[in-house]
Design an enzyme around this catalytic site. Structure first.
Site, short mmCIF file in Angstrom:
data_model
loop_
_atom_site.label_atom_id
_atom_site.label_comp_id
_atom_site.label_asym_id
_atom_site.label_seq_id
_atom_site.Cartn_x
_atom_site.Cartn_y
_atom_site.Cartn_z
N THR A 1 0.83 -1.21 0.00
CA THR A 1 0.00 0.00 0.00
C THR A 1 0.86 1.25 0.00
OG1 THR A 1 -1.70 -1.19 1.24
CG2 THR A 1 -1.87 1.19 1.21
N ASP A 2 1.92 1.26 0.79
CA ASP A 2 2.81 2.41 0.83
C ASP A 2 3.61 2.51 -0.46
OD1 ASP A 2 3.68 4.66 2.26
OD2 ASP A 2 5.55 3.63 2.77
N GLY A 3 3.90 1.39 -1.07
CA GLY A 3 4.61 1.40 -2.35
C GLY A 3 3.81 2.09 -3.45
#
Length: 79
Positions: free
Chosen positions: A58-60
């Site tokens: 998700t952060d990627g």
């Protein structure tokens, strides 16, 4: 160049919406992780590894959107 340039606005929206979505996604996954570990404490190891995997993906997505936005802001591929 005359006229109104909306590229900075588009970059700000791209980064802002991606950041909001990433924060909400990680918050919801964290909420479910805490609920599931409270219900089944013996599953903490398996759930924790899956939580970090999902949080990283998700952060990627946010980091990729930020990179694309900054590329648009500096290289101006449309103009």
């Amino acid at each position: 160049m005359t006229g109104f340039n909306i590229l900075p606005l588009a970059v700000a929206l791209l980064i802002g919406i991606a950041a909001l979505g990433s924060c909400l996604g990680i918050a919801l996954v964290g909420q479910k992780f805490l609920e599931s570990t409270a219900r089944q404490p013996e599953m903490i190891d398996a759930l924790q590894s899956k939580f970090f995997l999902v949080a990283g993906v998700t952060d990627g997505a946010f980091i990729i959107a930020t990179g694309i936005g900054l590329w648009f802001a500096t290289a101006s591929p449309f103009g």
